[in-house]
Design a protein around this motif. Sequence first.
Motif, PDB file in Angstrom:
ATOM      1  N   VAL A  60      39.005  58.650   8.254  1.00  0.00           N
ATOM      2  CA  VAL A  60      39.983  57.953   9.095  1.00  0.00           C
ATOM      3  C   VAL A  60      41.327  57.914   8.379  1.00  0.00           C
ATOM      4  N   LYS A  61      42.391  58.207   9.124  1.00  0.00           N
ATOM      5  CA  LYS A  61      43.739  58.106   8.565  1.00  0.00           C
ATOM      6  C   LYS A  61      44.611  57.263   9.488  1.00  0.00           C
ATOM      7  N   PHE A  62      45.290  56.272   8.908  1.00  0.00           N
ATOM      8  CA  PHE A  62      46.262  55.460   9.638  1.00  0.00           C
ATOM      9  C   PHE A  62      47.667  55.941   9.283  1.00  0.00           C
ATOM     10  N   VAL A  63      48.462  56.265  10.282  1.00  0.00           N
ATOM     11  CA  VAL A  63      49.860  56.643  10.049  1.00  0.00           C
ATOM     12  C   VAL A  63      50.756  55.575  10.671  1.00  0.00           C
ATOM     13  N   SER A  64      51.638  55.000   9.864  1.00  0.00           N
ATOM     14  CA  SER A  64      52.678  54.142  10.424  1.00  0.00           C
ATOM     15  C   SER A  64      53.900  55.035  10.633  1.00  0.00           C
ATOM     16  N   VAL A  65      54.360  55.135  11.869  1.00  0.00           N
ATOM     17  CA  VAL A  65      55.416  56.112  12.168  1.00  0.00           C
ATOM     18  C   VAL A  65      56.781  55.617  11.692  1.00  0.00           C
ATOM     19  N   THR A  66      56.982  54.307  11.567  1.00  0.00           N
ATOM     20  CA  THR A  66      58.196  53.809  10.906  1.00  0.00           C
ATOM     21  C   THR A  66      57.792  53.091   9.619  1.00  0.00           C
ATOM     22  N   ASN A  67      58.806  52.841   8.782  1.00  0.00           N
ATOM     23  CA  ASN A  67      58.514  52.209   7.487  1.00  0.00           C
ATOM     24  C   ASN A  67      58.596  50.683   7.530  1.00  0.00           C
ATOM     25  N   GLY A  68      58.885  50.115   8.710  1.00  0.00           N
ATOM     26  CA  GLY A  68      58.860  48.659   8.841  1.00  0.00           C
ATOM     27  C   GLY A  68      60.004  47.937   8.141  1.00  0.00           C
ATOM     28  N   ASP A  69      61.136  48.622   7.961  1.00  0.00           N
ATOM     29  CA  ASP A  69      62.175  48.066   7.086  1.00  0.00           C
ATOM     30  C   ASP A  69      63.077  46.989   7.712  1.00  0.00           C
ATOM     31  N   ILE A  70      62.783  46.576   8.968  1.00  0.00           N
ATOM     32  CA  ILE A  70      63.480  45.370   9.482  1.00  0.00           C
ATOM     33  C   ILE A  70      62.460  44.300   9.919  1.00  0.00           C
ATOM     34  N   GLY A  71      61.226  44.466   9.493  1.00  0.00           N
ATOM     35  CA  GLY A  71      60.165  43.576   9.981  1.00  0.00           C
ATOM     36  C   GLY A  71      59.986  42.303   9.188  1.00  0.00           C
ATOM     37  N   HIS A  72      61.066  41.632   8.851  1.00  0.00           N
ATOM     38  CA  HIS A  72      60.942  40.358   8.140  1.00  0.00           C
ATOM     39  C   HIS A  72      62.199  39.530   8.381  1.00  0.00           C
ATOM     40  N   TRP A  73      62.044  38.203   8.360  1.00  0.00           N
ATOM     41  CA  TRP A  73      63.173  37.299   8.630  1.00  0.00           C
ATOM     42  C   TRP A  73      64.085  37.121   7.414  1.00  0.00           C
ATOM     43  N   ARG A  74      63.582  37.451   6.191  1.00  0.00           N
ATOM     44  CA  ARG A  74      64.349  37.150   4.988  1.00  0.00           C
ATOM     45  C   ARG A  74      64.778  38.405   4.238  1.00  0.00           C
ATOM     46  N   GLU A  75      63.980  39.478   4.360  1.00  0.00           N
ATOM     47  CA  GLU A  75      64.262  40.680   3.578  1.00  0.00           C
ATOM     48  C   GLU A  75      64.286  41.899   4.484  1.00  0.00           C
ATOM     49  N   ALA A  76      64.916  42.979   4.021  1.00  0.00           N
ATOM     50  CA  ALA A  76      65.028  44.187   4.846  1.00  0.00           C
ATOM     51  C   ALA A  76      65.334  45.382   3.955  1.00  0.00           C
ATOM     52  N   GLY A  77      65.356  46.557   4.580  1.00  0.00           N
ATOM     53  CA  GLY A  77      65.758  47.766   3.877  1.00  0.00           C
ATOM     54  C   GLY A  77      64.669  48.333   2.983  1.00  0.00           C
ATOM     55  N   GLY A  78      65.105  49.130   2.014  1.00  0.00           N
ATOM     56  CA  GLY A  78      64.173  49.840   1.131  1.00  0.00           C
ATOM     57  C   GLY A  78      63.135  48.954   0.477  1.00  0.00           C
ATOM     58  N   PRO A  79      63.548  47.809  -0.094  1.00  0.00           N
ATOM     59  CA  PRO A  79      62.533  46.960  -0.747  1.00  0.00           C
ATOM     60  C   PRO A  79      61.444  46.484   0.222  1.00  0.00           C
ATOM     61  N   LEU A  80      61.825  46.163   1.470  1.00  0.00           N
ATOM     62  CA  LEU A  80      60.810  45.733   2.448  1.00  0.00           C
ATOM     63  C   LEU A  80      59.906  46.912   2.821  1.00  0.00           C
ATOM     64  N   ALA A  81      60.499  48.096   3.009  1.00  0.00           N
ATOM     65  CA  ALA A  81      59.692  49.283   3.325  1.00  0.00           C
ATOM     66  C   ALA A  81      58.669  49.520   2.219  1.00  0.00           C
TER      67      ALA A  81
END
Length: 301
Positions: A60-81
């Motif tokens: 089984v392989k799970f692929v996340s098509v985006t890196n989730g880099d805006i999915g938080h209320w406090r942090e974003a960008g490369g570190p969140l990804a």
Amino acid sequence: MRKRVALILCAAIGLLAIGISNASAQNQPLRIIAFGAHPDDNELRLAGTAAKWAALGHQVKFVSVTNGDIGHWREAGGPLARRRTAEVQETAKILGITAQVLDLHDGELEPTLENRRTIVRLIRDWKADIVLGHRPNDYHPDHRAVGQLVQDASYMVTVPFFCPDTPPLAHNPVFLSYEDNFTRPNPFRADIVVSIDDVLDKKLAVVEALPSQFYEGGANGGPQFVPSDEAGKAKRRNDVRESFKRRFMATATEFRDKLREYYGPERADKVQAAEAFEISEYGRKPNAEEIKRLFPFYAAR
Ligand SMILES: [Zn+2]
């Protein structure tokens, strides 16, 4: 005349292909690839069934098509990804599967030709028997884009001169959509329902291993979800766990009739938590016998 012979040949090959998957022999492990828009989507909708496949030796392989880099209320960008990629790698370890996060921005995914090529190559490289993704009418634009991309890949994976750098699949996989609650233009139809009671603790451990999204509340969270005292933290952990348990149990309740078809009434009525999938019209349409081969969980122990 020649055309007629070609047509007959095509039909014969088509008939031969029915019931055959890319896992060529019956005893070969199945190969499953799942596309979620964000690094938590496959986990919420498929972790239970994925754990069951993995326990039987299927790939089984799970692929996340985006890196989730805006999915938080406090942090974003490369570190969140980076943080979210580490989270899904942790969940993959729990489940015994493979995970990949594509480096595309969260909130900006589009069903472009370039992205279609990426999805087609990933499905072909994995030699997939089953492909899963969101429905194209899910609520989030990235989810809809994944739905569209997977749908657009569902025939092209077999076409040799589309992405000729990657060998096409000899047999079209079965394409499945994840459960959602959206009704326009059509509601989700549960064609396949799997009891996840035996792996519910594993699925709840997966939820817990994605703290940026659930414990901390993700994009719509806030500091109120992150208490500083130990009692508050324990309560928050328990609240998250219980709310997801209720959600996974609601699927079993909602699709009880379908569970009865697969498990028989006596076993089905004892099922507490489940995952449900809709069969796409575009990929290979499995018959009842093939569904049981692809989802080898229904036989009574
Ligand atoms: Zn999502």
